[in-house]
Every structure is written in structure tokens, then in C-alpha cells.
Design a protein around this motif. Structure first.
Motif, PDB file in Angstrom:
ATOM      1  N   THR A 142     -36.256 -34.636 -46.864  1.00 34.78           N
ATOM      2  CA  THR A 142     -37.471 -33.875 -46.554  1.00 34.78           C
ATOM      3  C   THR A 142     -37.361 -32.408 -46.958  1.00 34.78           C
ATOM      4  O   THR A 142     -38.304 -31.839 -47.507  1.00 34.78           O
ATOM      5  CB  THR A 142     -37.766 -33.895 -45.039  1.00 34.78           C
ATOM      6  OG1 THR A 142     -36.995 -34.888 -44.435  1.00 34.78           O
ATOM      7  CG2 THR A 142     -39.214 -34.123 -44.774  1.00 34.78           C
ATOM      8  N   SER A 143     -36.239 -31.786 -46.663  1.00 36.54           N
ATOM      9  CA  SER A 143     -36.129 -30.359 -46.978  1.00 36.54           C
ATOM     10  C   SER A 143     -35.644 -30.139 -48.401  1.00 36.54           C
ATOM     11  O   SER A 143     -35.589 -29.018 -48.873  1.00 36.54           O
ATOM     12  CB  SER A 143     -35.221 -29.656 -45.970  1.00 36.54           C
ATOM     13  OG  SER A 143     -33.961 -30.284 -45.943  1.00 36.54           O
ATOM     14  N   GLY A 144     -35.289 -31.213 -49.092  1.00 34.86           N
ATOM     15  CA  GLY A 144     -34.901 -31.115 -50.499  1.00 34.86           C
ATOM     16  C   GLY A 144     -35.950 -31.789 -51.363  1.00 34.86           C
ATOM     17  O   GLY A 144     -37.129 -31.475 -51.266  1.00 34.86           O
ATOM     18  N   LYS A 204     -28.081 -26.915 -53.887  1.00 35.60           N
ATOM     19  CA  LYS A 204     -29.315 -27.250 -53.174  1.00 35.60           C
ATOM     20  C   LYS A 204     -30.286 -28.070 -54.025  1.00 35.60           C
ATOM     21  O   LYS A 204     -30.993 -28.941 -53.509  1.00 35.60           O
ATOM     22  CB  LYS A 204     -29.971 -25.932 -52.718  1.00 35.60           C
ATOM     23  CG  LYS A 204     -31.350 -26.053 -52.098  1.00 35.60           C
ATOM     24  CD  LYS A 204     -31.302 -26.456 -50.637  1.00 35.60           C
ATOM     25  CE  LYS A 204     -32.716 -26.631 -50.095  1.00 35.60           C
ATOM     26  NZ  LYS A 204     -32.778 -27.418 -48.869  1.00 35.60           N
TER      27      LYS A 204
END
Lengths: 259, 312
Positions: free
Chosen positions: B245-247, B239
Motif C-alpha cells: 500500500t505505501s509502495g 524504496k
């Protein structure tokens, strides 16, 4: 816990060249392969895992034409008990219409549930809307971008929502509820052709969409389809593979990241 | 008075930059701009709004779709119905937008990235960003929009006078959904935001077995390996290496994207890189719209050829 999970058959457009036809009235999908919506695959897996843990059942529901039976068979092969198809020939572009159909369907057929799972969005229209509209119409709580379900209790769940920049938030949500499941929440199980063939023997029920269309009127409409505006003009490196790679290394040298 | 109600995106005391896009579309729509936000100290240019309504409640309460709906009902009963309710197309913005659409039976168009004032039409991406739908509301009255980040910020401007500030004193809090806590990402030794040169791989690599060869290429190039969402979802890379955006949002000197088609959430995380080079077998992939250099080719062949040249 008894779960309903929505699954949608979508065109796999990622590597396809798409053509707009009929003066912008339609997009030609006739040569595009179809598949299960990626997010729904994660939602089905999550529902099945929770049912396995808590001893409930999963029912897969799809809105679409007859071909959508294929994603119901797939969900059954993954562990759903049965599948319902709400049959609609035309593509529904207004998520409000899809949500209204489901709302009417669940009430009219008296279908019981402890939680409803959807994918965060579908790959074709990228709306990310049906689950939230449905939750409000059903009068139950909603959480989207669910990237983890940390606890399933008698009257509530603890869900982790994905925010921006790697941050997540944990929320407590009472059941029944609607959760929109984010990709990456689990590792969806492999579905073999044999598994799907076996699933074909489980009866799937088909319902006519027209029977549930009360108040399911379009509130938005597509005027026409267009190609996105061309933004930049990337310099395309062309030629034989060897030549292209040398040009690429040339760019890296020029930018000072490779000597 | 016709107005647009903008729901602020705030998070842990920060007034997010994406709020410029909701404001920008308001400027295009030519509506009085009314901002709704929690009554907490946030740093931003208040003079860009006509009116600011501050709800006296905690940020986490405000960011909950079950609560924001009640706050908006208060705004409407005081001011009348807005022409638009506008939110960012973020995790919480889109969540609240669609829930309100259901609750108030209002039309909603999400992920809007363009507006044609002449024809009163909103543009929304379809089919892997390869097609735009031109949408319009089919009914009179309020329409809910979420807007794509980066799409409208160029249209913002300051108002002639300072905003009127109003308050909402009482906010009812739903028990059906409550905030528990924030969960931070685990710390790792690799920080892709510090890298000058990122080699980033996407769905196009096909399967996990290909990763070691891309790692080897990254090693030869002295680049750091990162990936797009599908690669992280499938656990092919950890991850901490996710761009988007979510990373992580990255701005390296060079961003070399291989097998990444360019979903908007990914683009948002890398578009400010100094130099973007995209390699993809699909000439129609949206990433070529953002790249400075492009190669249409089989990425594995490019990888192997580069390795040959570099090793030789």
C-alpha cells in the motif's frame, strides 16, 4: 524538547503456529516468545535522536504486566532517561481503555511533555488507535504514519506523513502533540546485552493501573477468537528440494516468464 | 432515521477505489448511506449513495483529523447521531477515525475485514493475521469503523433514485495542524510496476548479506527484484522497490514471494498478479491464502537449489 514514548511488549507471532483455546475465549501465547513492538522501537529511536539534538529527555512508558519492564530497560539502553510501567495484568483489547489510562496517568501525576510518540500500531492487535484517541482526550493535535520529522522548532514540528503509493505529505503541527511513528523512519540503534544490563541499574517506576482507571471502561469487547476463513487453495509443491524446485521452474515456464 | 456516515477517502482530486469497501459494509449493515466529502469535482458513481453531503472546503482541510471532527459535529447537529461512522483503513482514514473516537468518546474498531449480520459482529485481524477477533460494541449509540480495502466492495449496488445532495457551508480550520505540501517519491530508473516477473523478498531473508544472492537468482531468472516493507525499512532494498500500500501496486504475470508472510498492506499491493507463488518456512503464513502455488521450505535452500539448476 522533552518526549514521552510508549513502548509495548508483544508476542512475536510471525513464525508461530497459534492455537485458540477455551472454546474461543483465549489464544494460547504460552509458547510464543515476546519482544518489543517493532514500531515502538522506531519511536524510541526517533525520540532519543530528537532529545539528543534539542537537549531534552526521553521517558519511556509501557502499559502491561511486570514482564513489560523488559521493554523499558531496552528503551533506557537506547537513551531514554527513565521508564514508567503502568501495571495491568490483563490484556487490554480496547484502545480506548489504554488511552484513558494514559490520559488519567499523565494528568494525575502531572507529567510534563513537549511531544508524545507512539508506534503507528502494535504488532499484536494491529489497532493503530491509542495515539489518536489519547491526543483527542488531551486536547492536543495528532499526526499518524510519521515517516520523517524535518524540523523541530520551539512551538511546532514539521512532520512528514506516509500516504499511499509512495506519496507523503508535510504537515506543520504545534507542540505539545502526539505523533504516531512509522517503521523505517530511522535506523534503530543496536542494543547489546551489556547495554540492557547497564540500563537495569536505572530505576524504573511502577504505577498500579487500577489507580488510573476512571472512565477507562470497555466500549468494545471481544466475543471470541476464531481462525480466519480459508480463502484460496494454493497448489502446494511438495517432495524433495530438487523436485520442488523443478516443479517451480515448470510453473514459470508454463506462465511464459522463463524459458 | 438510522444511518451510517461514510467519510470519503479522496486524494489530489481522486475518489479512491477503497471507498467501495466503506459503502459495501453499509450495504451489509442495511443502513441509509450518507457520504461526507469535500465539495470538489470527483468522478464516481453518486447513485450508490442515498445522500451526499459536500463540505465547502479544500481537500487538505477535509483530510485533517482536527478539521473533520468539526465537520462531523455539524452533520450530527443537523441529522442526529449516526449508527456508524465508517472510514477506509488508509493513512488518513484511520488517523481521523481514532482521533474522532477520542474526541467524541466513541467505540472504535479498526481494520474490519468481515461482518456477521446475524450476530452483529465485526471481524478484525490479530497476531500477524493468523487470528480473527470477533468484536462488538459494548454500548448503545454510534460506533466508528475503519474497513480493510478489498473486504466489502462486492456488496455495493446502485440505489433506486439519485442521491439527495446537501452542503456544509462553513468549515472551521484548525491552526494546530496544517498541510504544508505533498512530497513525491524520488524518480528512479527501475519501475517494478512494469515488470512481468517479480522476485520479491521479505523479512524471512534474515539479513542484508543475503540480498546479493537473491539478486543473482533474479538475474538468472530474468526477474526484477522487489521487496516487502521490512526489507525497505531496514534499507536492504531501495524504496522504489517496495510492493504494498505505501509502495507500489504491481500486477506482474508471476509474483514469486520468498520469505514474505503476507501482511495485508503487502497483499493489497500484489493480490491481482496473474500468478502468485509463495515460498515460506511457516506453513501458517497468510500469504498462502492468496497464492496460486505454495512451497513450505527454507527459502535460502530453495534459492541455492534454483541457482544450481539454472547455472548447471
Amino acid at each position: 524538547m522533552n518526549l514521552l514514548v510508549f513502548t509495548k511488549r508483544v508476542p512475536a507471532t510471525q513464525e508461530e503456529e497459534l492455537r485458540i483455546v477455551d472454546d474461543g475465549k483465549a489464544v494460547d501465547l504460552s509458547k510464543v516468545p515476546f519482544k518489543v513492538n517493532d514500531w515502538d522501537n522506531y519511536a524510541v529511536e526517533e525520540a532519543v535522536q530528537i532529545a539528543e539534538k534539542t537537549g531534552g529527555t526521553v521517558t519511556a512508558i509501557s502499559i502491561g504486566d511486570k514482564e513489560s519492564d523488559e521493554v523499558l530497560r531496552r528503551a533506557i539502553a537506547m537513551g531514554a532517561k527513565d521508564g514508567f510501567l503502568i501495571e495491568k495484568e490483563e490484556i487490554l483489547h480496547d484502545p480506548g481503555v489504554r488511552a484513558a489510562l494514559v490520559n488519567n496517568f499523565l494528568k494525575k501525576e502531572g507529567i510534563a511533555y513537549d511531544a508524545i510518540f507512539t508506534g503507528v500500531q502494535s504488532e499484536d492487535d494491529q489497532f493503530a488507535a491509542v495515539g489518536g484517541i489519547l491526543a483527542a482526550k488531551l486536547g492536543i493535535p495528532y499526526a499518524s504514519m510519521v515517516i520523517g520529522i524535518d524540523a523541530v522548532e520551539k512551538d511546532h514540528l514539521i512532520a512528514r506523513r506516509e500516504l499511499e503509493g509512495g506519496l507523503q505529505e508535510r504537515v506543520k503541527i504545534t507542540s505539545p502533540c502526539v505523533l504516531a511513528i512509522q517503521s523505517g523512519i530511522n535506523e534503530p540503534r543496536y542494543v547489546s546485552i551489556m547495554g540492557i544490563r547497564k540500563a537495569s541499574k536505572v530505576e524504573r517506576k511502577t504505577y498500579k493501573g487500577a489507580d488510573y482507571s476512571e472512565n477507562a471502561n470497555n466500549s468494545i469487547e471481544v466475543v471470541r477468537w476464531v481462525y480466519p476463513p480459508k480463502k484460496g487453495a494454493a497448489t502446494m509443491l511438495t517432495g524433495e528440494l530438487d523436485e520442488v524446485c523443478k516443479q517451480l521452474l515448470g510453473v514459470l515456464k508454463e506462465k511464459g516468464v522463463y524459458q | 432515521m438510522s444511518y451510517a456516515l461514510i467519510i470519503a477517502e479522496v486524494r489530489r482530486g481522486v475518489f479512491e477505489e477503497r471507498n467501495l469497501d466503506t459503502l459495501g459494509i453499509c450495504a451489509l449493515l442495511g443502513k441509509e448511506t450518507v457520504l461526507l466529502m469535500p465539495d470538489k469535482p470527483y468522478t464516481f458513481n453518486e447513485n450508490m449513495y442515498d445522500t451526499i453531503i459536500k463540505a465547502k472546503t479544500e481537500e487538505e482541510v477535509f483530510l485533517n483529523p482536527l478539521n473533520i471532527a468539526g465537520i462531523i459535529e455539524q452533520v450530527i447537529s443537523a441529522r442526529g447521531k449516526p449508527d456508524f461512522i465508517i472510514l477506509t483503513h488508509s493513512s488518513s482514514g484511520s488517523e481521523s477515525a481514532v482521533y474522532m473516537a477520542g474526541l467524541f468518546s466513541l467505540p472504535v474498531v479498526t481494520d474490519v475485514s468481515g461482518y456477521d449480520k446475524e450476530r452483529n459482529i465485526f471481524f478484525k485481524s490479530y497476531y500477524s493475521d493468523k487470528i480473527f477477533g470477533e468484536f462488538k460494541s459494548s454500548q448503545e449509540g454510534t460506533c466508528i469503523l475503519t474497513v480493510r480495502s478489498g473486504s466489502f466492495k462486492e456488496f455495493v449496488g446502485e440505489k433506486a433514485s439519485a442521491p439527495k445532495v446537501e452542503f456544509i457551508e462553513n468549515v472551521s480550520v484548525s491552526e494546530a495542524r496544517t498541510f504544508v505540501e505533498y512530497v513525491e517519491e524520488e524518480k528512479t530508473d527501475i519501475d517494478i510496476t512494469k515488470a512481468e516477473f517479480l522476485l520479491s523478498v521479505g523479512r524471512g531473508i534474515g539479513n542484508k548479506d543475503e540480498i546479493p544472492d537473491y539478486e543473482a537468482l533474479a538475474g538468472l531468472l530474468k526477474a526484477v527484484l522487489s521487496g516487502s516493507r521490512p526489507v525497505i525499512d531496514k534499507l536492504w532494498l531501495p524504496k522504489a522497490r517496495q510492493v504494498g500500500t505505501s509502495g507500489k501496486t504491481v500486477k506482474p504475470k508471476v509474483y514469486l514471494a520468498m520469505g514474505i508472510s503476507g501482511a495485508f498492506q503487502h497483499i493489497a499491493g500484489m493480490k491481482d498478479s496473474d500468478c502468485i507463488i509463495a515460498v515460506n518456512k511457516d506453513a501458517e503464513a497468510p500469504i498462502f491464502q492468496y497464492a496460486h502455488f505454495g512451497i513450505v521450505a527454507d527459502i535460502h535452500k530453495v534459492r541455492d537449489k534454483l541457482k544450481n539448476i539454472l547455472a548447471g
